[in-house]
Design a protein around this motif. Sequence first.
Motif, PDB file in Angstrom:
ATOM      1  N   UNK A  46       0.797  -1.099  -0.013  1.00  0.00           N
ATOM      2  CA  UNK A  46      -0.037   0.066  -0.106  1.00  0.00           C
ATOM      3  C   UNK A  46       0.794   1.296   0.004  1.00  0.00           C
ATOM      4  N   UNK A  47       1.929   1.371   0.784  1.00  0.00           N
ATOM      5  CA  UNK A  47       2.893   2.218   0.801  1.00  0.00           C
ATOM      6  C   UNK A  47       3.561   2.625  -0.623  1.00  0.00           C
ATOM      7  N   UNK A  48       3.895   1.636  -1.133  1.00  0.00           N
ATOM      8  CA  UNK A  48       4.694   1.415  -2.272  1.00  0.00           C
ATOM      9  C   UNK A  48       3.805   2.217  -3.465  1.00  0.00           C
ATOM     10  N   UNK A  49       2.293   1.690  -3.469  1.00  0.00           N
ATOM     11  CA  UNK A  49       1.387   2.481  -4.315  1.00  0.00           C
ATOM     12  C   UNK A  49       1.268   3.844  -3.980  1.00  0.00           C
ATOM     13  N   UNK A  50       1.003   4.096  -2.813  1.00  0.00           N
ATOM     14  CA  UNK A  50       1.046   5.631  -2.104  1.00  0.00           C
ATOM     15  C   UNK A  50       2.068   6.339  -2.812  1.00  0.00           C
ATOM     16  N   UNK A  51       3.279   5.979  -2.640  1.00  0.00           N
ATOM     17  CA  UNK A  51       4.489   6.690  -3.107  1.00  0.00           C
ATOM     18  C   UNK A  51       4.590   6.926  -4.495  1.00  0.00           C
ATOM     19  N   UNK A  52       3.911   6.082  -5.467  1.00  0.00           N
ATOM     20  CA  UNK A  52       3.907   6.166  -6.976  1.00  0.00           C
ATOM     21  C   UNK A  52       2.842   7.029  -7.272  1.00  0.00           C
ATOM     22  N   UNK A  55       4.354  10.532  -6.547  1.00  0.00           N
ATOM     23  CA  UNK A  55       5.390  10.885  -7.563  1.00  0.00           C
ATOM     24  C   UNK A  55       4.846  11.235  -8.803  1.00  0.00           C
ATOM     25  N   UNK A  56       3.800  10.627  -9.229  1.00  0.00           N
ATOM     26  CA  UNK A  56       3.108  10.994 -10.411  1.00  0.00           C
ATOM     27  C   UNK A  56       2.510  12.643 -10.213  1.00  0.00           C
ATOM     28  N   UNK A  57       1.813  12.662  -9.046  1.00  0.00           N
ATOM     29  CA  UNK A  57       1.349  14.027  -8.742  1.00  0.00           C
ATOM     30  C   UNK A  57       2.339  15.084  -8.700  1.00  0.00           C
ATOM     31  N   UNK A  58       3.653  14.777  -8.316  1.00  0.00           N
ATOM     32  CA  UNK A  58       4.671  15.678  -8.229  1.00  0.00           C
ATOM     33  C   UNK A  58       5.420  15.969  -9.760  1.00  0.00           C
ATOM     34  N   UNK A  61       9.056  10.529 -11.838  1.00  0.00           N
ATOM     35  CA  UNK A  61       8.918   9.264 -12.241  1.00  0.00           C
ATOM     36  C   UNK A  61       8.628   8.443 -11.190  1.00  0.00           C
ATOM     37  N   UNK A  62       7.432   7.761 -11.047  1.00  0.00           N
ATOM     38  CA  UNK A  62       7.030   6.517 -10.198  1.00  0.00           C
ATOM     39  C   UNK A  62       8.147   5.408 -10.402  1.00  0.00           C
ATOM     40  N   UNK A  63       8.770   4.979 -11.439  1.00  0.00           N
ATOM     41  CA  UNK A  63       9.747   4.054 -11.204  1.00  0.00           C
ATOM     42  C   UNK A  63      10.833   4.399 -10.605  1.00  0.00           C
ATOM     43  N   UNK A  64      11.133   5.776 -10.456  1.00  0.00           N
ATOM     44  CA  UNK A  64      12.209   6.337 -10.082  1.00  0.00           C
ATOM     45  C   UNK A  64      12.273   6.352  -8.596  1.00  0.00           C
ATOM     46  N   UNK A  65      11.243   6.842  -8.241  1.00  0.00           N
ATOM     47  CA  UNK A  65      10.769   6.622  -6.765  1.00  0.00           C
ATOM     48  C   UNK A  65      10.826   5.225  -6.214  1.00  0.00           C
ATOM     49  N   UNK A  66      10.054   4.379  -6.973  1.00  0.00           N
ATOM     50  CA  UNK A  66      10.213   2.832  -6.279  1.00  0.00           C
ATOM     51  C   UNK A  66      11.529   2.402  -6.403  1.00  0.00           C
ATOM     52  N   UNK A  67      12.437   2.722  -7.350  1.00  0.00           N
ATOM     53  CA  UNK A  67      13.848   2.310  -7.204  1.00  0.00           C
ATOM     54  C   UNK A  67      14.630   3.206  -6.030  1.00  0.00           C
ATOM     55  N   UNK A  68      14.332   4.198  -5.797  1.00  0.00           N
ATOM     56  CA  UNK A  68      14.975   5.096  -4.408  1.00  0.00           C
ATOM     57  C   UNK A  68      14.348   4.385  -3.447  1.00  0.00           C
TER      58      UNK A  68
END
Length: 76
Positions: A46-52, A55-58, A61-68
């Motif tokens: 759930x937290x991973x989905x929320x961070x994505x 990221x998209x709202x800001x 890249x959601x993929x970049x944030x996921x990798x971080x």
Amino acid sequence: MSLAEVRLHIERVDEGIVKLLAARQKLVAEAKSYKTDGKTAKHRDAMSARRRELAAAEGVSPDLIARVYEALDAGV
């Protein structure tokens, strides 16, 4: 704004990021001391989905944030 000013702002942002990452690392270490169960995996997803979403709202890249966050979680 001059290049020197932009660089100064970047340095300030980086200092803030490092301080926030240090605080996060301490909290994650504390959270790991609690019993791990099926709810933990669901919470992590759930937290991973929320961070994505964040990221998209800001416009990041959601993929970049996921990798971080994967790298952050691997380091604890």
